[in-house]
Design a protein around this motif. Sequence first.
Motif, short mmCIF file in Angstrom:
data_model
loop_
_atom_site.label_atom_id
_atom_site.label_comp_id
_atom_site.label_asym_id
_atom_site.label_seq_id
_atom_site.Cartn_x
_atom_site.Cartn_y
_atom_site.Cartn_z
N SER A 25 31.27 -25.38 120.64
CA SER A 25 30.79 -26.70 120.22
C SER A 25 29.36 -26.90 120.72
O SER A 25 28.96 -26.35 121.74
N GLY A 26 28.63 -27.70 119.96
CA GLY A 26 27.23 -27.94 120.28
C GLY A 26 26.36 -27.62 119.08
O GLY A 26 26.85 -27.48 117.95
N ASP A 51 30.42 -22.55 125.18
CA ASP A 51 30.51 -23.82 125.89
C ASP A 51 29.36 -24.75 125.54
O ASP A 51 29.46 -25.97 125.72
N ASP A 52 28.26 -24.19 125.07
CA ASP A 52 27.06 -24.99 124.81
C ASP A 52 26.63 -24.98 123.34
O ASP A 52 25.80 -25.81 122.94
N LEU A 116 14.96 -24.31 109.58
CA LEU A 116 15.39 -23.51 110.72
C LEU A 116 14.53 -23.86 111.93
O LEU A 116 13.30 -23.78 111.86
N THR A 117 15.17 -24.25 113.02
CA THR A 117 14.40 -24.66 114.19
C THR A 117 14.20 -23.54 115.21
O THR A 117 13.17 -23.50 115.89
N LEU A 288 17.96 -21.14 122.87
CA LEU A 288 18.59 -21.87 121.76
C LEU A 288 18.81 -23.34 122.08
O LEU A 288 18.96 -24.16 121.15
N LEU A 289 18.84 -23.71 123.37
CA LEU A 289 19.04 -25.11 123.74
C LEU A 289 17.73 -25.83 124.02
O LEU A 289 17.74 -27.03 124.31
#
Length: 297
Positions: A25-26, A51-52, A116-117, A288-289
């Motif tokens: 999820s995320g 998890d992220d 696309l980021t 990615l975060l």
Amino acid sequence: MTLAPRTHHLTADDGRRLGVHSLGSGPGVLVVHGAMQSGRSQLDLARLLGDDLEVHLLDRRGRGTSGPWQPGDADAGREVADVVAALGATGATRVLGISSGALLALRAAAATGPVLTHLAAFEPPLYVGDDGGSALLERLDRFDEAHAAGRLDRATAIAVQVSQMGPPWLFGLPTGVLALAARGMLRGGRGQGDPASALELATDAAAVVAVVRANLGRQGELAAVRARTLLLAGTRTRPYLRRAVQTLAEVVPGAERVDLDGTDHGATQNRSDRGRPEAVAPVLRRFLLEDAPATRR
């Protein structure tokens, strides 16, 4: 708790059903695998990220739940369109491409613009400079001839030479000798828990050769990529792959390059196939975060 993937399908532009395995999820990230793999070849890595992030493992056409192979599957343009379709269907705004899948991801990023980021590319087989010279073209032509003639062992041997798979003594063997060794490889399948027929593996190689050929001398076009870009290479990988990553770092605007200490071309794949996903996951998670909303647990 071990995250279990849920398998679903999307429809490509030409009507082909493509399988995707999703978990976590995320923010969503689409993973595009490389040669002699399926989406689940990066399942261990996906679980480390889950998890992220919501991780979507795409089965490229002809592989896994996107099989069986069909005439025309070895087409780089169709595979790029598949990646774009998968991004749309999953809602992912991030993509991780592995080996030949990294070339597809780069092309998709250049085509989709601001949709696309984040783009992470692991060791794309982009042959630049002398690596992409007449000797390579001759080998690609010999691969096409062997594959068209049904000489799957010889075609696979040439693919090993082109990609420099395995130890140097292996891909340095004469083609005829390597073809004998390739027969065992074809009988063995892709890896543990992922059997494949000789025809599937040889056709997989044809698809990879098509992607390599389609990108020869075209790296300048990737200056059109606008996504935040991370380029990854292991310190123990083949020199031509490290040269490719360095070239892309000079072409893609603002690209970040990270060397993964002590890893080789198999780093992202499952531990059962001698991968080291635990060496890759922290770097990917951080990247990615970046600039992403806080993840709900």
